[in-house]
Motif scaffolding. Structure first.
Motif, PDB file in Angstrom:
ATOM      1  N   ASN A 194       0.835  -1.206   0.000  1.00  0.00           N
ATOM      2  CA  ASN A 194       0.000   0.000   0.000  1.00  0.00           C
ATOM      3  C   ASN A 194       0.869   1.254   0.000  1.00  0.00           C
ATOM      4  OD1 ASN A 194      -2.473  -1.303  -0.084  1.00  0.00           O
ATOM      5  ND2 ASN A 194      -2.613  -1.453   2.142  1.00  0.00           N
ATOM      6  N   GLU A 195       1.957   1.214   0.760  1.00  0.00           N
ATOM      7  CA  GLU A 195       2.879   2.348   0.789  1.00  0.00           C
ATOM      8  C   GLU A 195       3.497   2.573  -0.591  1.00  0.00           C
ATOM      9  OE1 GLU A 195       7.073   3.252   2.949  1.00  0.00           O
ATOM     10  OE2 GLU A 195       5.467   2.542   4.274  1.00  0.00           O
ATOM     11  N   SER A 196       3.852   1.477  -1.254  1.00  0.00           N
ATOM     12  CA  SER A 196       4.418   1.573  -2.598  1.00  0.00           C
ATOM     13  C   SER A 196       3.407   2.179  -3.569  1.00  0.00           C
ATOM     14  CB  SER A 196       4.856   0.192  -3.080  1.00  0.00           C
ATOM     15  OG  SER A 196       5.342   0.251  -4.397  1.00  0.00           O
ATOM     16  N   LEU A 197       2.150   1.781  -3.434  1.00  0.00           N
ATOM     17  CA  LEU A 197       1.100   2.342  -4.285  1.00  0.00           C
ATOM     18  C   LEU A 197       0.952   3.844  -4.045  1.00  0.00           C
ATOM     19  CD1 LEU A 197      -1.211   2.013  -6.311  1.00  0.00           C
ATOM     20  CD2 LEU A 197      -2.692   1.412  -4.374  1.00  0.00           C
ATOM     21  N   MET A 198       0.974   4.257  -2.776  1.00  0.00           N
ATOM     22  CA  MET A 198       0.869   5.690  -2.470  1.00  0.00           C
ATOM     23  C   MET A 198       2.046   6.454  -3.062  1.00  0.00           C
ATOM     24  SD  MET A 198      -0.702   5.994   1.384  1.00  0.00           S
ATOM     25  CE  MET A 198       0.563   5.014   2.169  1.00  0.00           C
ATOM     26  N   ALA A 199       3.248   5.877  -2.946  1.00  0.00           N
ATOM     27  CA  ALA A 199       4.428   6.533  -3.510  1.00  0.00           C
ATOM     28  C   ALA A 199       4.289   6.670  -5.023  1.00  0.00           C
ATOM     29  CB  ALA A 199       5.685   5.734  -3.151  1.00  0.00           C
ATOM     30  N   SER A 200       3.781   5.631  -5.655  1.00  0.00           N
ATOM     31  CA  SER A 200       3.571   5.669  -7.102  1.00  0.00           C
ATOM     32  C   SER A 200       2.538   6.726  -7.480  1.00  0.00           C
ATOM     33  CB  SER A 200       3.116   4.297  -7.588  1.00  0.00           C
ATOM     34  OG  SER A 200       2.727   4.337  -8.929  1.00  0.00           O
ATOM     35  N   MET A 201       1.451   6.795  -6.735  1.00  0.00           N
ATOM     36  CA  MET A 201       0.375   7.736  -7.037  1.00  0.00           C
ATOM     37  C   MET A 201       0.795   9.191  -6.844  1.00  0.00           C
ATOM     38  SD  MET A 201      -2.799   5.591  -5.428  1.00  0.00           S
ATOM     39  CE  MET A 201      -4.094   6.708  -5.924  1.00  0.00           C
ATOM     40  N   THR A 202       1.783   9.407  -5.987  1.00  0.00           N
ATOM     41  CA  THR A 202       2.273  10.768  -5.755  1.00  0.00           C
ATOM     42  C   THR A 202       3.552  11.059  -6.545  1.00  0.00           C
ATOM     43  OG1 THR A 202       3.507  10.055  -3.793  1.00  0.00           O
ATOM     44  CG2 THR A 202       1.260  10.872  -3.441  1.00  0.00           C
ATOM     45  N   ASN A 203       3.947  10.082  -7.391  1.00  0.00           N
ATOM     46  CA  ASN A 203       5.154  10.221  -8.223  1.00  0.00           C
ATOM     47  C   ASN A 203       6.417  10.454  -7.395  1.00  0.00           C
ATOM     48  OD1 ASN A 203       3.873   9.859 -10.762  1.00  0.00           O
ATOM     49  ND2 ASN A 203       3.075  11.947 -10.602  1.00  0.00           N
ATOM     50  N   GLN A 255       9.227   5.329  -3.393  1.00  0.00           N
ATOM     51  CA  GLN A 255       8.829   4.040  -3.938  1.00  0.00           C
ATOM     52  C   GLN A 255      10.006   3.070  -3.988  1.00  0.00           C
ATOM     53  OE1 GLN A 255       6.985   4.015  -7.816  1.00  0.00           O
ATOM     54  NE2 GLN A 255       5.954   2.093  -7.360  1.00  0.00           N
ATOM     55  N   HIS A 256      11.181   3.551  -4.347  1.00  0.00           N
ATOM     56  CA  HIS A 256      12.365   2.688  -4.374  1.00  0.00           C
ATOM     57  C   HIS A 256      12.716   2.185  -2.979  1.00  0.00           C
ATOM     58  CE1 HIS A 256      14.099   3.923  -8.556  1.00  0.00           C
ATOM     59  NE2 HIS A 256      12.826   3.573  -8.606  1.00  0.00           N
ATOM     60  N   CYS A 261      10.087  -0.443  -2.101  1.00  0.00           N
ATOM     61  CA  CYS A 261      10.308  -1.700  -2.828  1.00  0.00           C
ATOM     62  C   CYS A 261      11.502  -2.455  -2.253  1.00  0.00           C
ATOM     63  CB  CYS A 261      10.504  -1.430  -4.313  1.00  0.00           C
ATOM     64  SG  CYS A 261       8.965  -0.960  -5.144  1.00  0.00           S
ATOM     65  N   ALA A 262      12.534  -1.736  -1.828  1.00  0.00           N
ATOM     66  CA  ALA A 262      13.681  -2.389  -1.192  1.00  0.00           C
ATOM     67  C   ALA A 262      13.243  -3.055   0.115  1.00  0.00           C
ATOM     68  CB  ALA A 262      14.791  -1.371  -0.933  1.00  0.00           C
ATOM     69  N   ARG A 263      12.346  -2.406   0.845  1.00  0.00           N
ATOM     70  CA  ARG A 263      11.840  -2.992   2.093  1.00  0.00           C
ATOM     71  C   ARG A 263      10.970  -4.217   1.811  1.00  0.00           C
ATOM     72  NH1 ARG A 263      10.954   2.954   4.142  1.00  0.00           N
ATOM     73  NH2 ARG A 263      12.895   3.229   5.283  1.00  0.00           N
ATOM     74  N   ILE A 264      10.207  -4.177   0.725  1.00  0.00           N
ATOM     75  CA  ILE A 264       9.403  -5.343   0.339  1.00  0.00           C
ATOM     76  C   ILE A 264      10.330  -6.521   0.044  1.00  0.00           C
ATOM     77  CG2 ILE A 264       7.931  -6.310  -1.475  1.00  0.00           C
ATOM     78  CD1 ILE A 264       6.552  -3.540  -1.622  1.00  0.00           C
ATOM     79  N   GLU A 265      11.378  -6.274  -0.713  1.00  0.00           N
ATOM     80  CA  GLU A 265      12.335  -7.347  -1.025  1.00  0.00           C
ATOM     81  C   GLU A 265      12.995  -7.876   0.239  1.00  0.00           C
ATOM     82  OE1 GLU A 265      15.135  -6.242  -4.038  1.00  0.00           O
ATOM     83  OE2 GLU A 265      13.552  -5.848  -5.509  1.00  0.00           O
ATOM     84  N   GLU A 266      13.370  -6.977   1.135  1.00  0.00           N
ATOM     85  CA  GLU A 266      13.981  -7.395   2.395  1.00  0.00           C
ATOM     86  C   GLU A 266      13.024  -8.287   3.181  1.00  0.00           C
ATOM     87  OE1 GLU A 266      15.982  -5.479   6.437  1.00  0.00           O
ATOM     88  OE2 GLU A 266      14.871  -4.173   5.067  1.00  0.00           O
ATOM     89  N   LEU A 267      11.774  -7.885   3.254  1.00  0.00           N
ATOM     90  CA  LEU A 267      10.774  -8.681   3.960  1.00  0.00           C
ATOM     91  C   LEU A 267      10.627 -10.053   3.318  1.00  0.00           C
ATOM     92  CD1 LEU A 267       8.519  -8.915   6.115  1.00  0.00           C
ATOM     93  CD2 LEU A 267       6.955  -7.939   4.408  1.00  0.00           C
ATOM     94  N   GLN A 268      10.572 -10.106   1.998  1.00  0.00           N
ATOM     95  CA  GLN A 268      10.380 -11.374   1.312  1.00  0.00           C
ATOM     96  C   GLN A 268      11.576 -12.308   1.485  1.00  0.00           C
ATOM     97  OE1 GLN A 268       9.427  -9.712  -2.548  1.00  0.00           O
ATOM     98  NE2 GLN A 268       7.252 -10.152  -2.257  1.00  0.00           N
TER      99      GLN A 268
END
Length: 83
Positions: free
Chosen positions: A47-56, A61-62, A65-72
């Protein structure tokens, strides 16, 4: 694959063959709890990534996404900004 996911699957297969011992049931409950926390954190980050994308906000967003990868990969997320 995260270790708790593999163990949860293993316990599920054992449970299909026989009743789990008390310690196995405790372990399964712990795995289920970790799984819920993992997916809650993943949903928050998505959801945070989506918000970052929506606000450009590309930098945000980067970082997200790095945190998403770390979590995964590790099952947890660290925040360098002491969040």
């Amino acid at each position: 694959m995260l270790p708790f996911l593999a163990r949860m699957a293993e316990l599920w297969f054992i449970k299909k063959k026989r009743a789990l011992s008390e310690s196995e049931q405790v372990e399964l409950d712990q795995c289920l709890s970790l799984n819920a926390k993992f997916h809650w954190n993943l949903a928050q980050l998505q959801n945070e990534s989506l918000m970052a994308s929506m606000t450009n906000d590309i930098e945000w967003q980067h970082r997200t996404c790095a945190r998403i990868e770390e979590l995964q990969y590790t099952g947890k997320v660290t925040y360098g900004d002491a969040r």
